[in-house]
Design a protein around this motif. Sequence first.
Motif, PDB file in Angstrom:
ATOM      1  N   LEU A  62       0.819  -1.210   0.000  1.00 47.39           N
ATOM      2  CA  LEU A  62       0.000   0.000   0.000  1.00 47.39           C
ATOM      3  C   LEU A  62       0.858   1.268   0.000  1.00 47.39           C
ATOM      4  N   GLY A  63       1.936   1.255   0.776  1.00 46.30           N
ATOM      5  CA  GLY A  63       2.825   2.415   0.811  1.00 46.30           C
ATOM      6  C   GLY A  63       3.461   2.671  -0.534  1.00 46.30           C
ATOM      7  N   GLN A  64       3.945   1.598  -1.171  1.00 43.12           N
ATOM      8  CA  GLN A  64       4.557   1.723  -2.496  1.00 43.12           C
ATOM      9  C   GLN A  64       3.534   2.186  -3.525  1.00 43.12           C
ATOM     10  N   LEU A  65       2.277   1.770  -3.340  1.00 47.41           N
ATOM     11  CA  LEU A  65       1.228   2.192  -4.266  1.00 47.41           C
ATOM     12  C   LEU A  65       1.010   3.697  -4.188  1.00 47.41           C
ATOM     13  N   GLN A  66       0.984   4.252  -2.988  1.00 47.36           N
ATOM     14  CA  GLN A  66       0.786   5.698  -2.841  1.00 47.36           C
ATOM     15  C   GLN A  66       1.945   6.481  -3.447  1.00 47.36           C
ATOM     16  N   ILE A  67       3.169   6.012  -3.216  1.00 48.11           N
ATOM     17  CA  ILE A  67       4.339   6.678  -3.803  1.00 48.11           C
ATOM     18  C   ILE A  67       4.274   6.621  -5.324  1.00 48.11           C
ATOM     19  N   SER A  68       3.891   5.450  -5.855  1.00 46.23           N
ATOM     20  CA  SER A  68       3.796   5.294  -7.312  1.00 46.23           C
ATOM     21  C   SER A  68       2.726   6.195  -7.906  1.00 46.23           C
ATOM     22  N   LYS A  69       1.654   6.421  -7.162  1.00 42.10           N
ATOM     23  CA  LYS A  69       0.596   7.315  -7.637  1.00 42.10           C
ATOM     24  C   LYS A  69       1.080   8.759  -7.719  1.00 42.10           C
ATOM     25  N   VAL A  70       1.978   9.143  -6.821  1.00 44.64           N
ATOM     26  CA  VAL A  70       2.571  10.483  -6.902  1.00 44.64           C
ATOM     27  C   VAL A  70       3.383  10.609  -8.192  1.00 44.64           C
ATOM     28  N   HIS A  71       4.167   9.581  -8.492  1.00 39.27           N
ATOM     29  CA  HIS A  71       4.935   9.576  -9.745  1.00 39.27           C
ATOM     30  C   HIS A  71       4.007   9.676 -10.949  1.00 39.27           C
ATOM     31  N   LEU A  72       2.908   8.930 -10.917  1.00 31.00           N
ATOM     32  CA  LEU A  72       1.971   8.951 -12.036  1.00 31.00           C
ATOM     33  C   LEU A  72       1.330  10.331 -12.188  1.00 31.00           C
ATOM     34  N   ALA A  73       0.950  10.942 -11.077  1.00 34.63           N
ATOM     35  CA  ALA A  73       0.362  12.287 -11.129  1.00 34.63           C
ATOM     36  C   ALA A  73       1.344  13.290 -11.724  1.00 34.63           C
ATOM     37  N   SER A  74       2.620  13.132 -11.418  1.00 30.94           N
ATOM     38  CA  SER A  74       3.639  14.034 -11.961  1.00 30.94           C
ATOM     39  C   SER A  74       3.726  13.913 -13.478  1.00 30.94           C
ATOM     40  N   THR A  75       3.626  12.686 -13.992  1.00 31.69           N
ATOM     41  CA  THR A  75       3.683  12.519 -15.452  1.00 31.69           C
ATOM     42  C   THR A  75       2.416  13.056 -16.117  1.00 31.69           C
ATOM     43  N   ILE A  76       1.284  12.940 -15.424  1.00 30.67           N
ATOM     44  CA  ILE A  76       0.032  13.512 -15.956  1.00 30.67           C
ATOM     45  C   ILE A  76       0.160  15.030 -16.070  1.00 30.67           C
ATOM     46  N   LEU A  77       0.762  15.649 -15.049  1.00 29.26           N
ATOM     47  CA  LEU A  77       1.002  17.095 -15.072  1.00 29.26           C
ATOM     48  C   LEU A  77       1.835  17.480 -16.295  1.00 29.26           C
ATOM     49  N   THR A  78       2.875  16.707 -16.567  1.00 29.58           N
ATOM     50  CA  THR A  78       3.731  16.982 -17.725  1.00 29.58           C
ATOM     51  C   THR A  78       2.950  16.883 -19.024  1.00 29.58           C
ATOM     52  N   HIS A  79       2.214  15.789 -19.189  1.00 27.10           N
ATOM     53  CA  HIS A  79       1.473  15.573 -20.436  1.00 27.10           C
ATOM     54  C   HIS A  79       0.368  16.615 -20.628  1.00 27.10           C
ATOM     55  N   SER A  80      -0.204  17.106 -19.541  1.00 32.38           N
ATOM     56  CA  SER A  80      -1.327  18.044 -19.647  1.00 32.38           C
ATOM     57  C   SER A  80      -0.935  19.364 -20.298  1.00 32.38           C
ATOM     58  N   LYS A  81       0.332  19.687 -20.281  1.00 33.71           N
ATOM     59  CA  LYS A  81       0.790  20.982 -20.790  1.00 33.71           C
ATOM     60  C   LYS A  81       0.602  21.126 -22.296  1.00 33.71           C
ATOM     61  N   THR A  82       0.415  20.010 -22.995  1.00 26.96           N
ATOM     62  CA  THR A  82       0.218  20.068 -24.448  1.00 26.96           C
ATOM     63  C   THR A  82      -1.238  19.815 -24.838  1.00 26.96           C
TER      64      THR A  82
END
Length: 255
Positions: free
Chosen positions: A97-117
Motif C-alpha cells: 500500500l505504501g509503495q502504491l501511494q508513492i507510485s501514484k505520486v509519480h503517475l500524477a507528476s507525469t500527468i502534469l507533464t502531459h497536460s501541458k500540451t
Amino acid sequence: MAASIDQKEELKNKAVEEREAGNLKKALGLFEEVLKAHKEEKNLKGLIDVLGQIRITYTKLAEEESAPLEKAHLQKEAHRCALEAVEMAETGGRQLLGQLQISKVHLASTILTHSKTMEIEEKTKELENALLTLNEAIANLPGSKAHKAWPLNIKAKVLYDLDREEEAFSILLEAEKALYDGYDDEIKNADQAELKLNIWLAGIHLTRANICALEGKHVLAKHYASAILAIDDPKNTLGERKKEAKAILAQLSSQ
C-alpha cells in the motif's frame, strides 16, 4: 553472483546522487543495473522503488531535451515507468500500500507533464484527476511527515496550472511546514536524509520562483532562486536544482 541487498541499495543511492548532481544519463544507467538485479530476484518492492527513481530521471532528461520528438519519447518513458509501478503495486495487496501511494505520486507528476500540451477542456479534466490522486497519496503516504513535502510540491504545480495560484502558494507553505514537522523523524530514520531534505526544500523554492516569475513578482522570484544557489553543497548533490535556479535567474535578467 547476485548483488546483496546492501549492494543494490548502495548502487541506488549512488544513482540518486548522480541524478541530483545533474549526471542524468549516468544515473539512468546505474538505476537500470538495479532494476535488472531486482527483476532477476523477482523483488516486487525493489522494482517499484527503482521504477519511480527512473521515472524522475526520465522526467529530468525530458526537461533538458530540446528536440521535440526526443522530448516526447522521454516523457512517454517516464509515464510508462510510473504506470508500470502502479500496476505492480496494485497486485501486492496491503503489503504494498505504501509503495502504491508513492507510485501514484509519480503517475500524477507525469500527468502534469502531459497536460501541458492538451487543449483546455482535456487539460482541466486530467489535472483534476491528478489532484484527486495526489490528495489520496498525501493522506496515506508512508515515511515521515517531511516526505509529504514532495507530493505537496507537485500538488502546488497542478493547482497553479488549474489557475488556482493562491491555493498553490498556500500548499507550498504547507509543504515547507511538513519539512519542519517531519525533520527529526527524517534525520533519525531515513536513508540519505540530508540529501532528501535539501532536494525537497530546493524543489519548493523552485516552484515558488517559477510561480512568482510567471506572475510578474520578479523580486520574489529572484529571492527564491538565489536561495537555492546559496545552499552549501560541496559534493554538488544539488547540481540539477541549482541548474534550474540559474535558468530562472537568467530568464529574469533578460526581461
